[in-house]
Motif scaffolding. Structure first.
Motif, PDB file in Angstrom:
ATOM      1  N   LEU A  86      25.308  34.665  49.963  1.00 30.08           N
ATOM      2  CA  LEU A  86      25.740  35.629  50.980  1.00 30.08           C
ATOM      3  C   LEU A  86      26.462  34.979  52.151  1.00 30.08           C
ATOM      4  O   LEU A  86      27.372  35.578  52.733  1.00 30.08           O
ATOM      5  CB  LEU A  86      24.525  36.409  51.504  1.00 30.08           C
ATOM      6  CG  LEU A  86      23.842  37.348  50.500  1.00 30.08           C
ATOM      7  CD1 LEU A  86      22.524  37.874  51.061  1.00 30.08           C
ATOM      8  CD2 LEU A  86      24.759  38.512  50.140  1.00 30.08           C
ATOM      9  N   HIS A 215      27.994  40.027  47.983  1.00 30.29           N
ATOM     10  CA  HIS A 215      28.078  40.830  49.207  1.00 30.29           C
ATOM     11  C   HIS A 215      26.780  41.573  49.491  1.00 30.29           C
ATOM     12  O   HIS A 215      26.664  42.238  50.520  1.00 30.29           O
ATOM     13  CB  HIS A 215      29.237  41.823  49.094  1.00 30.29           C
ATOM     14  CG  HIS A 215      30.574  41.167  48.864  1.00 30.29           C
ATOM     15  ND1 HIS A 215      31.217  40.438  49.833  1.00 30.29           N
ATOM     16  CD2 HIS A 215      31.350  41.112  47.754  1.00 30.29           C
ATOM     17  CE1 HIS A 215      32.361  39.975  49.357  1.00 30.29           C
ATOM     18  NE2 HIS A 215      32.459  40.360  48.091  1.00 30.29           N
ATOM     19  N   ARG A 217      22.287  41.296  48.733  1.00 24.95           N
ATOM     20  CA  ARG A 217      21.173  40.478  48.263  1.00 24.95           C
ATOM     21  C   ARG A 217      20.722  40.950  46.877  1.00 24.95           C
ATOM     22  O   ARG A 217      20.538  42.150  46.639  1.00 24.95           O
ATOM     23  CB  ARG A 217      20.012  40.556  49.250  1.00 24.95           C
ATOM     24  CG  ARG A 217      18.828  39.663  48.924  1.00 24.95           C
ATOM     25  CD  ARG A 217      17.776  39.764  50.026  1.00 24.95           C
ATOM     26  NE  ARG A 217      18.317  39.290  51.278  1.00 24.95           N
ATOM     27  CZ  ARG A 217      18.306  38.012  51.669  1.00 24.95           C
ATOM     28  NH1 ARG A 217      17.778  37.099  50.867  1.00 24.95           N
ATOM     29  NH2 ARG A 217      18.816  37.651  52.816  1.00 24.95           N
TER      30      ARG A 217
END
Length: 405
Positions: A86, A215, A217
């Motif tokens: 991320l 983009h 979790r």
């Protein structure tokens, strides 16, 4: 350079010698990881003896303290993997170096409590946990970064070259740690850990980053389900490494064989030799096939240490263990990467390496109990039996490949 132009492995230009291109892309990251992991190598022969001699602790406590790092790393792998996916792999690696430097300061603080051994051990445990967080970020981030730069088709090479850095640091760091400890004591080990981690940070800072690969979790259990079988093979095969890391120094001390640092060096030298010569094999022949042969060699090394009646046989056993374990990691790792979604690269590597943490976190305390009751040498028989279980995993993976799984 924009984020959209930094994380597209498909743009890697084909060369006449792709292995050379891969090497030069990975070399700076590999060097930085080597420098940082010297902090762990320094401690391998010193920490168990510091706990035993300076703090008066038994083998069970040694196993708990050494294993605490691996247990904490296990719990942090999902966090580290999502961090790399991320927020970017380079950022994960840099954060890992900073955290590793902080662990050296915690080690230094433990020396102020030598008069209260229990408190000093508690602070050392905290230092091991902090180091685990740093190691988790370093390893997960570096593998994700490397694969992002050279493409998943070279994933085995990425794991092999980063492994060379790790275990070269173990092999080189062990005698260096003994030398530093003889001159400056454990305080010198602590300060060296800080300095080396910061040096690695400075080296890595100018390198090109890659864009985050995700983009949102990803739940850890989703990736875990894809990599659990290769991870199980890694867990069993890592026991051989674990019992050398935690207890070879105590074995040499119990047998009055002299400097145990040479055993770490033998392990590291054989490990590096295997990867220099055969790092391409998991990508070329298949991970499970390579892992099958290598774990048999590793088990033979453990049996040799168990039967050793002189230091040179223990050195040879450590070398065979290192040679076999060397390609077991990328061998099972290629199988893990093949089964995981590409957008979860960091998390998948974190989940896979978590099996290493689980193995070492369990191995150290259990082996400590076994050593306390049956002698240090007995743990190498147990190591051989456990490493042998990874043969069954490799055979299972081979069967699934033939069946098209």
């Amino acid at each position: 350079m924009s984020a959209s132009s930094t994380d597209k492995p498909a743009r890697v230009t084909p060369l006449a010698s792709p292995g050379v291109a891969v090497f030069f892309k990975l070399a700076p990251i590999t060097l930085a990881v080597f420098i940082a992991f010297l902090t762990i190598g320094l401690q391998l022969p010193v920490l168990p003896l510091h706990l035993k001699d300076a703090l008066g602790m038994n083998a069970t406590v040694v196993g708990v303290v050494v294993g605490a790092q691996f247990a904490a790393a296990l719990l942090s792998r999902a966090w580290a993997g999502n961090f790399a996916d991320l927020r970017g792999a380079k950022r994960a690696v840099m954060a890992g170096f900073i955290t590793a430097a902080l662990s050296g300061l915690v080690y230094l603080a433990s020396l102020a409590l030598l008069g209260r051994p229990d408190w000093s051990v508690a602070v050392l445990l905290l230092g091991r946990v902090v180091l685990a967080l740093g190691e988790s970020l370093m390893v997960t981030g570096a593998m994700s970064w490397g694969i992002g730069l050279v493409g998943p088709q070279h994933g085995g090479k990425v794991m092999a070259w980063l492994g060379i850095a790790l275990y070269a640091a173990f092999g080189a760091g062990a005698p260096l740690g003994v030398a530093i400890n003889q001159i400056y004591g454990f305080a010198g080990i602590s300060l060296a850990s800080v300095g080396l981690s910061l040096a690695a940070l400075l080296l890595i800072a100018p390198l090109r980053a890659i864009a985050p690969s995700a983009h949102r979790r990803t739940p850890f259990y989703q990736v875990l389900g894809a990599v659990w079988r290769p991870g199980l093979g890694l867990a069993f095969s890592s026991v051989g490494f674990g019992v050398i890391t935690a207890f070879i120094a105590l074995l040499f001390a119990a047998r009055a064989w002299g400097n145990a640092a040479l055993a770490f060096s033998a392990f590291g030298a054989a490990f590096i030799l295997a990867r220099l010569l055969f790092a391409h094999l998991p990508d070329k022949l298949g991970g499970a096939r390579v892992a099958l042969v290598c774990v048999l060699i590793e088990a033979a090394g453990q049996l040799l240490i168990w039967q050793a009646d002189a230091a040179h046989w223990a050195y040879l056993g450590a070398a065979l263990t290192g040679f076999g374990y060397s390609l077991a990691f990328p061998g099972f790792g290629v199988e893990a990467m093949r089964r995981a979604p590409p957008q979860t690269r960091g998390l998948a590597m974190g989940a896979y390496v978590a099996f290493l943490d689980l193995s070492l976190g369990i191995t150290s305390p259990l082996a400590g109990v076994l050593a306390s009751h049956a002698g240090v040498q007995s743990i190498y028989l147990a190591g051989a039996v456990t490493v042998g279980l990874s043969v069954l995993v490799a055979l299972s993976l081979l069967h699934s490949v033939k069946m098209g799984d």
